[in-house]
Each structure stands twice: as C-alpha cells, then as structure tokens.
Write a protein that holds these residues in place. Structure first.
Motif, PDB file in Angstrom:
ATOM      1  N   MET A 276       0.752  -1.258  -0.198  1.00  0.00           N
ATOM      2  CA  MET A 276      -0.093  -0.081  -0.108  1.00  0.00           C
ATOM      3  C   MET A 276       0.834   1.489  -0.052  1.00  0.00           C
ATOM      4  O   MET A 276       0.275   2.482   0.056  1.00  0.00           O
ATOM      5  N   GLY A 277       2.220   1.304   0.046  1.00  0.00           N
ATOM      6  CA  GLY A 277       3.103   2.137   0.011  1.00  0.00           C
ATOM      7  C   GLY A 277       3.266   2.853   1.448  1.00  0.00           C
ATOM      8  O   GLY A 277       3.926   3.839   1.285  1.00  0.00           O
ATOM      9  N   ILE A 278       3.116   1.979   2.299  1.00  0.00           N
ATOM     10  CA  ILE A 278       3.214   2.396   3.903  1.00  0.00           C
ATOM     11  C   ILE A 278       4.626   1.848   4.015  1.00  0.00           C
ATOM     12  O   ILE A 278       5.042   0.839   3.876  1.00  0.00           O
ATOM     13  N   SER A 279       5.486   2.920   4.816  1.00  0.00           N
ATOM     14  CA  SER A 279       6.910   2.332   4.999  1.00  0.00           C
ATOM     15  C   SER A 279       6.759   1.474   6.149  1.00  0.00           C
ATOM     16  O   SER A 279       6.562   1.908   7.590  1.00  0.00           O
ATOM     17  N   ALA A 280       6.946   0.474   6.166  1.00  0.00           N
ATOM     18  CA  ALA A 280       6.800  -0.884   7.121  1.00  0.00           C
ATOM     19  C   ALA A 280       7.980  -1.702   7.033  1.00  0.00           C
ATOM     20  O   ALA A 280       8.548  -1.911   6.230  1.00  0.00           O
ATOM     21  N   PHE A 281       8.313  -2.209   8.232  1.00  0.00           N
ATOM     22  CA  PHE A 281       9.381  -3.125   8.569  1.00  0.00           C
ATOM     23  C   PHE A 281       9.035  -4.174   9.713  1.00  0.00           C
ATOM     24  O   PHE A 281       8.326  -3.986  10.519  1.00  0.00           O
ATOM     25  N   ALA A 282       9.578  -5.328   9.366  1.00  0.00           N
ATOM     26  CA  ALA A 282       9.153  -6.429  10.176  1.00  0.00           C
ATOM     27  C   ALA A 282      10.513  -6.776  11.042  1.00  0.00           C
ATOM     28  O   ALA A 282      11.548  -6.922  10.464  1.00  0.00           O
ATOM     29  N   GLU A 283      10.519  -6.890  12.319  1.00  0.00           N
ATOM     30  CA  GLU A 283      11.614  -6.972  13.249  1.00  0.00           C
ATOM     31  C   GLU A 283      11.168  -8.395  13.918  1.00  0.00           C
ATOM     32  O   GLU A 283      10.501  -8.442  14.599  1.00  0.00           O
TER      33      GLU A 283
END
Length: 175
Positions: free
Chosen positions: A46-53
């Motif tokens: 969706m173009g959202i700045s997301a990160f999985a830690e």
C-alpha cells in the motif's frame, strides 16, 4: 473464558496511527514473527513504510533509534516474550507509540502498550497444538488492512504494486 470482540473504534485509531506514522514496525518472534512479515508485506504493497523485526537484536537496535513519529505493532500471543518486552520498554523511553496484539490484557506487553487489541488464545480450545495461535492475530491484521484499503490512495497503490509484480512474473515466464 473471556469474550473477545473487536472494537471498531479502537481499530480506527490504529488505522489513524498507521496513516500518520513515519515508519511502522511489526515486532514478533517465532510464529509471531511470521505474522509480522505478512503484515509488513501488506502495508508495503500500500506504499506504507513498514518493517518487520523478527529477531531480538534487530528489535533492540530499532528501539534504540525509534522516535515519537514511529509506530510499533507488537505481536505476542502471551505478551510475555522477554526480549520483545525489553525492546518495547526501550522504544517507550524513546516515545514510540505501541499497539499490542496479544491474548492477555494483563501481560507485560499489554501494560506497556498505548493500545491493546485482545485476541483469542488457543488455550481456550481443547487441543491448542492443533490450532495455530496466530489465526486470531492474523484476523485482526486482515481487518486492519481491509479498513486501510478503503482509502483510495492505499487501494490504488496496492493495485499498482500487485500489477507490477504480476507483470514482472508474466514477462519472465514468457521469455
């Protein structure tokens, strides 16, 4: 047994937090880590700045440099995973907003979170080994991403990213 019902007002608050966050981090270890990866992929589309830690050292590094403009969605069925809880404590010192998806309202994670979304725990089912504890958490993520997609900007971005990936696969297949 606790009755769990999703609070739509609470979910809308989470939607607003996601929309206004500079970065969205999903923290989860073990099977919660896999759920974090899936949630991250959905937001990225969706173009959202997301990160999985999904590893504790990365959680500590991220938590040490996180800011008030960032959002953490911490996933833990028990809410008691020690390294995750310690990383959230550090993130809270840096003023990050934390949403917890957990089965226990009085867990250490829930106590630290700004918003707690309670999910069904598999211990309430006769055979907890048969039912994955992530099902109820994934349902919450399904609802959140569905609500985000009601926004035309996110819906259009999702369509573009899916089309891009499908075209690339199609082009590679037809070479």
């Amino acid at each position: 047994m606790r009755e769990n019902k999703l609070d739509i007002k609470q979910l809308k608050k989470i939607i607003q937090l996601i929309k206004s966050a500079k970065r969205v981090y999903f923290y989860g270890i073990g099977s919660s880590g896999y759920t974090s990866l899936e949630a991250t992929q959905r937001l990225l589309r969706m173009g959202i700045s997301a990160f999985a830690e999904t590893e504790s050292n990365n959680m500590f590094m991220t938590s040490s440099i996180i800011s008030k403009d960032d959002l953490i969605i911490a996933i833990s069925s028990t809410g008691s995973t020690d390294s995750l809880v310690r990383a959230i404590e550090l993130a809270k010192k840096n003023k990050a907003t934390v949403v917890a998806l957990t089965s226990y309202d009085n867990s250490p994670l829930a106590q630290l979170a700004d918003i707690v979304v309670g999910v069904q725990d598999t211990n309430y089912i006769n055979d907890a080994r048969f039912i994955n504890s992530q099902f109820s958490i994934m349902y919450v993520i399904d609802v959140i991403t569905t609500l985000l997609l009601k926004n035309n900007k996110y819906h259009d971005r999702m369509t573009r990213t899916i089309t891009s990936v499908l075209n690339e696969k199609y082009d590679a297949y037809n070479k």
